[in-house]
Design an enzyme around this catalytic site. Structure first.
Site, short mmCIF file in Angstrom:
data_model
loop_
_atom_site.label_atom_id
_atom_site.label_comp_id
_atom_site.label_asym_id
_atom_site.label_seq_id
_atom_site.Cartn_x
_atom_site.Cartn_y
_atom_site.Cartn_z
N GLU A 271 -64.95 -54.66 22.25
CA GLU A 271 -66.38 -54.35 22.35
C GLU A 271 -66.70 -52.99 21.75
O GLU A 271 -67.18 -52.09 22.44
CB GLU A 271 -66.80 -54.33 23.83
CG GLU A 271 -66.51 -55.60 24.61
CD GLU A 271 -66.71 -55.40 26.12
OE1 GLU A 271 -66.68 -54.26 26.62
OE2 GLU A 271 -66.91 -56.41 26.80
N GLY A 273 -68.67 -50.05 19.88
CA GLY A 273 -70.06 -49.70 19.60
C GLY A 273 -70.09 -48.52 18.65
O GLY A 273 -70.30 -48.67 17.45
N ARG A 274 -69.79 -47.35 19.22
CA ARG A 274 -69.82 -46.10 18.46
C ARG A 274 -69.05 -46.18 17.13
O ARG A 274 -69.53 -45.71 16.11
CB ARG A 274 -69.20 -45.00 19.33
CG ARG A 274 -69.36 -43.61 18.79
CD ARG A 274 -68.50 -42.64 19.61
NE ARG A 274 -68.72 -42.77 21.03
CZ ARG A 274 -69.66 -42.11 21.71
NH1 ARG A 274 -70.44 -41.25 21.11
NH2 ARG A 274 -69.80 -42.30 23.01
N ARG A 310 -78.27 -37.17 23.21
CA ARG A 310 -76.85 -36.90 23.46
C ARG A 310 -76.51 -35.44 23.73
O ARG A 310 -75.76 -35.16 24.67
CB ARG A 310 -75.98 -37.48 22.33
CG ARG A 310 -75.81 -38.99 22.43
CD ARG A 310 -74.89 -39.60 21.39
NE ARG A 310 -73.80 -38.74 20.97
CZ ARG A 310 -72.65 -38.56 21.64
NH1 ARG A 310 -72.42 -39.23 22.74
NH2 ARG A 310 -71.74 -37.72 21.19
N TYR A 314 -74.92 -35.20 27.32
CA TYR A 314 -73.45 -35.12 27.36
C TYR A 314 -72.90 -33.84 26.75
O TYR A 314 -71.70 -33.80 26.43
CB TYR A 314 -72.83 -36.27 26.54
CG TYR A 314 -73.33 -37.66 26.81
CD1 TYR A 314 -73.22 -38.24 28.07
CD2 TYR A 314 -73.86 -38.42 25.78
CE1 TYR A 314 -73.64 -39.54 28.27
CE2 TYR A 314 -74.28 -39.71 25.98
CZ TYR A 314 -74.17 -40.27 27.24
OH TYR A 314 -74.58 -41.56 27.43
N CYS A 341 -90.42 -29.68 26.60
CA CYS A 341 -90.47 -28.64 27.63
C CYS A 341 -89.30 -28.75 28.59
O CYS A 341 -89.46 -29.10 29.77
CB CYS A 341 -91.79 -28.72 28.36
SG CYS A 341 -93.15 -28.56 27.22
N GLU A 342 -88.10 -28.54 28.06
CA GLU A 342 -86.86 -28.54 28.85
C GLU A 342 -85.93 -27.59 28.12
O GLU A 342 -85.82 -27.64 26.89
CB GLU A 342 -86.18 -29.92 28.82
CG GLU A 342 -86.91 -31.04 29.49
CD GLU A 342 -86.84 -31.02 31.00
OE1 GLU A 342 -86.01 -30.27 31.57
OE2 GLU A 342 -87.61 -31.77 31.61
N TYR A 370 -75.89 -44.46 20.14
CA TYR A 370 -76.49 -43.76 21.29
C TYR A 370 -77.51 -42.72 20.83
O TYR A 370 -77.66 -41.66 21.44
CB TYR A 370 -75.39 -43.15 22.18
CG TYR A 370 -74.37 -44.18 22.57
CD1 TYR A 370 -74.68 -45.18 23.50
CD2 TYR A 370 -73.12 -44.23 21.96
CE1 TYR A 370 -73.77 -46.17 23.81
CE2 TYR A 370 -72.19 -45.22 22.26
CZ TYR A 370 -72.53 -46.18 23.19
OH TYR A 370 -71.63 -47.16 23.50
C1 LIG Z 1 -70.69 -48.90 26.30
C2 LIG Z 1 -69.72 -49.99 26.39
C3 LIG Z 1 -68.94 -50.34 25.29
C4 LIG Z 1 -68.99 -49.61 23.97
O1 LIG Z 1 -68.43 -48.34 24.00
P1 LIG Z 1 -68.23 -47.52 22.66
O2 LIG Z 1 -67.69 -46.23 23.10
O3 LIG Z 1 -69.57 -47.37 22.01
O4 LIG Z 1 -67.29 -48.27 21.78
C5 LIG Z 1 -68.08 -51.42 25.43
N1 LIG Z 1 -67.98 -52.10 26.58
C6 LIG Z 1 -68.70 -51.78 27.66
C7 LIG Z 1 -68.54 -52.57 28.91
C8 LIG Z 1 -69.60 -50.71 27.62
O5 LIG Z 1 -70.30 -50.39 28.70
#
Ligand SMILES: *Cc1c(COP(=O)(O)O)cnc(C)c1O
Length: 409
Positions: A271, A273-274, A310, A314, A341-342, A370
Site C-alpha cells: 500500500e 502512497g508517499r 505537513r 509533523y 494566524c498561527e 499529504y
Molecule cells: C497511510 C497509509 C498507507 C500509506 O503510507 P505511505 O507512507 O504514504 O506509503 C498505507 N497503508 C495504510 C493502512 C495507511 O494508513
C-alpha cells in the site's frame, strides 16, 4: 532526466516552465508531473517483480481523481480509509477487486457500502469491528472475506506522529490479543479470515523494521497454522526529502518478501502512497511581502498551512526552491512563512538564500503526498488549484474552490 529540474536558470516540470504555469494558473497552486508518478509506480512494481504483488495506492496520500485514474490505468489498486476514498477509487475506474479498506473507526454505514461493492478486502482493526462485519454479512446471507490488521509492536524509527506499529499506537490489534481473538473469529460464521495486514508507519528509511515484521508474521502464521489468501504488508516507504536522507533499499526488502511469500503461497499486497506521488509535486507560491524582523527577514508567502499542513503538523522539512535562479545572495537569515494566524504557519529558515523580491515565485518541493489531500479551509480560504503536467501539456485537475460557495455556511 528528472521531471522536475532546472533548465538553465528556470525551474521546469517536464517540458513546461513553472514560472509560466504559475502566471497562468494563479498562486498558490499544486503542480504534479504525471510522468514522475507513473515512473515511480512502474519502478515500484519492477522492484517487486518476482513477487507479482497487488499494489494498492494509498489514496489518502493524494486523492485527486485524475491521479487515481492515471495510476488505475497502470494497473494499481487502491488502499482507502473512508467511504469517500472508496467511491473516488471506483469512480477513477479502479475495480472493486483491487480495493482494500483500512482504518480504526470504519462506521457501520461505511462497512455496508464496502461489502455491497464487493471490495477485495476489509482490513479489520478490532474485535468489535469484526462482529459488526459479521452482523452485516449475516443479514444478507453472505460470507465476507476479511483481513486482520496487526500491531506488531515494532518501532519504525520514523517521526513519532507518523509511527503506527508500536503498542501504544491505536492501529491494529496486538499479537497477544490476536492469538486470543483468533478462536472467537472462528465462531463468527459470516466472516472468513483470508488475510493479515500490517502498516507500521510512514517515511521509513531502512528495511530493518520491515524485516522484523516478516519475522513476527512468519511465526504467527506458523503457530496458528493459518491458511491465508493475502498478506498485506502496507506502505510507508520513505522518500528523500533532503540530500541527507539515504533512500531505502527496496531491492533487498523485495528479496526478503520473496522468500517469505514463497513458503506461504499467498498474494502479497503493498500500500505505497508517499513513494509513488511524493516527489512528483511542487507547491508554487508567490512572495507577498518581505519584512524585517528583529533578527531575521520574514518572507511572507501566499501559501498557508491550510494549503500545506505537513510542516505545521509533523515538523516536516521541505526544500523551498526559487522558480528562477540567480547567483546573487541576500545576507542573514530569512524565514518563509504563510499568512495564516498561527505561529506554526511557517515553512523553513535559510541562511544566505539567493536574492528574492516581492512577487517572485518559489516552489515548496516534494509535496505530492499529504499536500493537497491534507489541506483545509481554515481561515475561510478556498482550496487551491491542482495542475497535472504531461510533457508539454498541462490541465487543471482541480479548480480553485469557489469562494461564494465557501462562504455560504
Ligand atoms: C497511510 C497509509 C498507507 C500509506 O503510507 P505511505 O507512507 O504514504 O506509503 C498505507 N497503508 C495504510 C493502512 C495507511 O494508513
Amino acid at each position: 532526466m528528472p521531471n522536475i529540474r532546472y533548465v538553465s536558470k528556470n525551474l521546469f516540470i517536464e517540458k513546461l516552465s513553472v514560472s509560466n504555469i504559475g502566471k497562468k494558473g494563479g498562486t498558490p497552486l499544486y503542480i504534479y508531473s504525471e510522468n514522475q508518478i507513473k515512473e515511480n509506480y512502474i519502478k515500484f512494481v519492477n522492484t517487486f517483480k518476482k513477487i507479482k504483488p497487488l499494489v494498492c495506492f494509498a489514496a489518502k496520500s493524494n486523492s485527486n481523481l485524475s491521479i487515481l485514474r492515471s495510476l488505475g490505468k497502470l494497473g494499481a489498486g487502491a488502499d482507502v480509509v473512508s467511504v469517500g476514498e472508496l467511491l473516488k477509487a471506483l469512480k477513477a475506474g479502479i475495480k472493486a477487486n483491487k480495493i482494500v479498506f483500512s482504518g480504526v473507526g470504519k462506521t457501520e454505514e461505511e462497512l455496508k457500502i464496502a461489502i455491497n461493492k464487493k471490495i477485495l478486502l476489509i482490513n479489520c482493526e478490532s474485535e468489535s469491528e469484526a462482529k459488526i462485519i459479521n452482523k452485516i454479512a449475516k443479514k444478507s446471507n453472505k460470507k465476507v472475506s476479511i483481513g486482520f490488521r496487526l500491531n506488531p509492536d515494532i518501532d519504525a524509527k520514523t517521526h513519532k506522529k507518523i509511527s503506527t506499529g508500536k503498542a501504544n499506537n491505536k492501529f491494529g490489534i496486538s499479537i497477544k490479543n490476536f492469538y486470543f481473538f483468533f478462536k472467537e473469529i472462528k465462531k463468527l460464521k459470516n466472516i472468513k479470515l483470508d488475510a493479515l495486514s500490517v502498516h507500521i508507519g510512514s517515511q521509513i528509511l531502512t528495511d530493518v523494521p520491515y524485516k522484523k515484521v516478516l519475522t513476527v508474521l512468519s511465526k504467527l502464521i506458523k503457530n496458528l497454522d493459518l491458511n491465508l489468501k493475502h498478506i498485506d504488508l502496507g506502505g510507508g516507504f520513505g522518500i528523500n526529502y533532503s540530500k541527507k536522507d539515504k533512500p531505502i533499499n527496496l531491492k533487498r526488502y523485495s528479496n526478503l518478501v520473496h522468500s517469505f511469500s514463497k513458503k506461504l503461497n499467498c498474494k502479497i499486497i503493498f500500500e505505497p502512497g508517499r513513494s509513488i506521488v511524493g516527489n512528483a509535486g511542487i507547491l508554487v507560491s508567490k512572495i507577498q511581502y518581505i519584512k524585517n524582523g528583529a533578527n531575521k527577514k520574514f518572507v511572507i508567502l501566499d501559501a498557508g498551512m491550510n494549503d500545506f499542513m505537513r510542516p505545521a503538523l509533523y515538523d516536516a522539512q521541505h526544500d523551498i526552491i526559487p522558480v528562477i535562479k540567480t547567483t546573487k545572495k541576500i545576507k542573514g537569515i530569512i524565514e518563509f512563512v504563510g499568512p495564516i494566524c498561527e505561529s506554526t504557519c511557517k515553512f523553513g529558515k535559510y541562511k544566505n538564500y539567493q536574492k528574492i523580491s516581492e512577487n517572485d515565485f518559489v516552489a515548496i518541493a516534494n509535496v505530492g503526498a499529504y499536500g493537497a489531500s491534507l489541506s483545509s479551509n481554515y481561515n475561510t480560504r478556498p482550496l487551491i488549484p491542482e495542475i497535472l503536467v504531461n510533457k508539454n501539456k498541462f490541465k487543471f485537475i482541480r479548480k480553485k474552490q469557489n469562494l461564494l460557495k465557501l462562504i455560504s455556511a
